[in-house]
Write a protein that holds these residues in place. Structure first.
Motif, PDB file in Angstrom:
ATOM      1  N   ALA A 124       0.818  -1.220   0.000  1.00 33.56           N
ATOM      2  CA  ALA A 124       0.000   0.000   0.000  1.00 33.56           C
ATOM      3  C   ALA A 124       0.847   1.264   0.000  1.00 33.56           C
ATOM      4  CB  ALA A 124      -0.929  -0.001   1.215  1.00 33.56           C
ATOM      5  N   ILE A 125       2.152   1.101   0.060  1.00 34.08           N
ATOM      6  CA  ILE A 125       3.043   2.253   0.087  1.00 34.08           C
ATOM      7  C   ILE A 125       3.444   2.617  -1.341  1.00 34.08           C
ATOM      8  CG2 ILE A 125       5.294   3.120   0.842  1.00 34.08           C
ATOM      9  CD1 ILE A 125       5.079   1.318   3.272  1.00 34.08           C
ATOM     10  N   SER A 126       3.262   3.869  -1.699  1.00 35.41           N
ATOM     11  CA  SER A 126       3.669   4.383  -2.999  1.00 35.41           C
ATOM     12  C   SER A 126       4.745   5.457  -2.786  1.00 35.41           C
ATOM     13  CB  SER A 126       2.480   4.960  -3.759  1.00 35.41           C
ATOM     14  OG  SER A 126       1.882   5.999  -3.010  1.00 35.41           O
ATOM     15  N   THR A 127       5.304   5.951  -3.857  1.00 40.65           N
ATOM     16  CA  THR A 127       6.325   6.993  -3.756  1.00 40.65           C
ATOM     17  C   THR A 127       5.927   8.192  -4.615  1.00 40.65           C
ATOM     18  OG1 THR A 127       7.646   6.070  -5.566  1.00 40.65           O
ATOM     19  CG2 THR A 127       8.162   5.312  -3.334  1.00 40.65           C
ATOM     20  N   PHE A 128       6.457   9.349  -4.252  1.00 42.40           N
ATOM     21  CA  PHE A 128       6.212  10.567  -5.023  1.00 42.40           C
ATOM     22  C   PHE A 128       7.425  11.480  -4.902  1.00 42.40           C
ATOM     23  CE2 PHE A 128       4.708  11.377  -0.761  1.00 42.40           C
ATOM     24  CZ  PHE A 128       5.100  12.688  -0.496  1.00 42.40           C
ATOM     25  N   ASN A 129       7.464  12.499  -5.744  1.00 44.07           N
ATOM     26  CA  ASN A 129       8.570  13.451  -5.757  1.00 44.07           C
ATOM     27  C   ASN A 129       8.110  14.816  -5.258  1.00 44.07           C
ATOM     28  OD1 ASN A 129      10.119  11.419  -6.966  1.00 44.07           O
ATOM     29  ND2 ASN A 129       9.668  12.156  -9.029  1.00 44.07           N
ATOM     30  N   VAL A 130       9.024  15.512  -4.620  1.00 40.18           N
ATOM     31  CA  VAL A 130       8.786  16.881  -4.155  1.00 40.18           C
ATOM     32  C   VAL A 130       9.820  17.772  -4.835  1.00 40.18           C
ATOM     33  CG1 VAL A 130       8.714  18.437  -2.176  1.00 40.18           C
ATOM     34  CG2 VAL A 130       7.910  16.080  -1.934  1.00 40.18           C
ATOM     35  N   SER A 131       9.383  18.886  -5.412  1.00 40.73           N
ATOM     36  CA  SER A 131      10.330  19.748  -6.123  1.00 40.73           C
ATOM     37  C   SER A 131       9.935  21.211  -6.020  1.00 40.73           C
ATOM     38  CB  SER A 131      10.426  19.345  -7.598  1.00 40.73           C
ATOM     39  OG  SER A 131       9.205  19.590  -8.264  1.00 40.73           O
ATOM     40  N   ASP A 132      10.948  22.067  -6.113  1.00 44.85           N
ATOM     41  CA  ASP A 132      10.785  23.515  -6.223  1.00 44.85           C
ATOM     42  C   ASP A 132      11.546  23.947  -7.477  1.00 44.85           C
ATOM     43  OD1 ASP A 132       9.555  23.755  -3.554  1.00 44.85           O
ATOM     44  OD2 ASP A 132      11.577  23.300  -2.839  1.00 44.85           O
ATOM     45  N   GLN A 133      10.946  24.804  -8.267  1.00 41.84           N
ATOM     46  CA  GLN A 133      11.598  25.282  -9.480  1.00 41.84           C
ATOM     47  C   GLN A 133      11.451  26.801  -9.594  1.00 41.84           C
ATOM     48  OE1 GLN A 133      11.491  22.794 -13.136  1.00 41.84           O
ATOM     49  NE2 GLN A 133       9.808  21.702 -12.157  1.00 41.84           N
ATOM     50  N   ALA A 134      12.414  27.404 -10.295  1.00 45.35           N
ATOM     51  CA  ALA A 134      12.368  28.844 -10.526  1.00 45.35           C
ATOM     52  C   ALA A 134      12.975  29.163 -11.883  1.00 45.35           C
ATOM     53  CB  ALA A 134      13.123  29.593  -9.433  1.00 45.35           C
ATOM     54  N   ILE A 135      12.369  30.111 -12.572  1.00 50.60           N
ATOM     55  CA  ILE A 135      12.888  30.643 -13.832  1.00 50.60           C
ATOM     56  C   ILE A 135      13.076  32.148 -13.655  1.00 50.60           C
ATOM     57  CG2 ILE A 135      12.413  31.074 -16.263  1.00 50.60           C
ATOM     58  CD1 ILE A 135      10.902  28.456 -16.366  1.00 50.60           C
TER      59      ILE A 135
END
Length: 374
Positions: free
Chosen positions: A144-155
């Motif tokens: 039941a455990i899944s994974t995901f990504n966390v990100s911050d971006q800037a232009i």
């Protein structure tokens, strides 16, 4: 550039800033929550040189990393150049990538486009692996455990130019950046925002100084939450789901002073001191004057034969309520070979974050004179 063209460019910049101010006045009048530390993912800057020097760069930055340290430094770019950076922090948990290109359009007038991303990949989502009635993991919890990504971006879209005057025996330049940022927290939430940074930098034979203001007008961010994905937080764990979708980030200012001293025919030493002033009423581990917080940085660069650099610096001063204050030291090296500059920085081996793992940062700058149209 003739006088008419120069006035036209300046008029367009002023019109852009006035339009931006009007937009900010209308927006801030609405209900925006103050996001303390809301712009901190940008504070580590770009390029290994700055990190190795304790993030003290405001008075000396002079390449395509300048939009982060002091956008006015872009005016020192004489040849089109590109910068690439890779950084891994906390033992590789947090990655940080940067790419930029700076393009002189006339003497001292430089345009730049920059992109930054930092993120953590493979974060485990355990919301569906817990049984609230038994207060223990469900059977076959691993499934039941899944994974995901966390990100911050800037232009960043940036422009810098010289000022047609001299103060205190120094030549001055100024610059402005329009920035667009985004946050992504897997399937749960995402946000976007925009802001304006401005800078001023002066240089004489030995001394240089800088002023850089982040978010001259409060940076505004707009969040979107997926209530369905977040529902287990409320039903299983009893947490209160976020409701505010609009945030503002208050301005901060960086004051910088530097001096370069010759040490004979071969060596020279550059000493840089920065103080970042935050207006967010930060209290934890900071130097405070009322609602203002002070963040000092100190950097050194020893240069030999004009192409080899040894760097060290101090940043992240932590002042606990009890115990002694601590700094985070950094070291690094740089090598210039023709049109290529390679820099490396190493930090977080001591200081308040050292228990989380060390940080490595590598950056490469390449001059591209073939693109020079002047």
């Amino acid at each position: 550039m003739n006088r008419v063209s120069q006035l036209t460019v300046n008029a367009r910049l002023v019109a852009l800033l006035l339009a931006w101010m009007m937009c900010m006045d209308v927006a801030v009048a609405q209900s925006f929550r103050n996001a303390k530390y809301g712009g901190d993912f940008l504070s580590l800057g770009a390029g290994a040189r700055g990190l190795a020097m304790g993030e003290a760069q405001g008075a000396v930055t002079q390449d395509a990393t300048s939009p982060f340290w002091n956008v006015a430094g872009l005016s020192q770019v004489e040849t089109p150049e590109t910068v690439w950076m890779r950084s891994e922090r906390f033992g590789g948990i947090l990655s940080r990538d940067y790419a930029a290109i700076a393009f002189p359009v006339e003497s001292g007038r430089v345009l730049a486009l920059s992109w930054l991303r930092q993120g953590v990949n493979g974060v485990q989502n355990t919301l569906n692996a817990w049984d609230p009635e038994r207060q223990s993991p469900i059977a076959n919890a691993a499934g039941a455990i899944s994974t995901f990504n966390v990100s911050d971006q800037a232009i960043f879209l940036s422009y810098a130019q010289p000022l047609d005057r001299s103060w205190f025996g120094a030549v001055w330049t100024t610059g402005v950046s329009l920035k667009f940022i985004s946050h992504n927290v897997g399937p749960f939430a995402n946000a976007w925002g925009t802001g304006v940074d401005v800078g001023l930098q002066g240089r004489s034979d030995r001394w240089s100084a800088g002023l850089h203001v982040n978010d001259l007008f409060p940076m505004l961010k707009f969040w979107r939450y997926d209530q369905q994905e977040l529902e287990p937080l409320e039903s299983v764990y009893g947490d209160v789901l976020p409701s505010s979708t609009k945030e503002s980030v208050r301005p901060s200012a960086k004051l910088s002073l530097a001096r370069e001293q010759s040490l004979g025919a071969v060596f020279s030493l550059l000493v840089v001191s920065d103080v970042v002033i935050h207006l967010e009423n930060r209290r934890a581990y900071s130097l405070n004057i009322g609602g203002m917080s002070l963040e000092p940085h100190l950097g050194f660069e020893l240069t030999a034969w004009e192409w080899a650099h040894l760097r060290w610096g101090l940043s992240d001063l932590v002042v606990p309520q009890e115990g002694s204050a601590t700094w985070t030291p950094a070291v690094g090296v740089g090598i210039e070979t023709g049109r290529v500059v390679v820099d490396y920085a190493f930090t977080d081996f001591s200081g308040y974050a050292s228990d989380l793992g060390v940080t490595h940062r590598l950056s490469i700058k390449v001059a591209i004179p073939e693109l020079n149209m002047r």
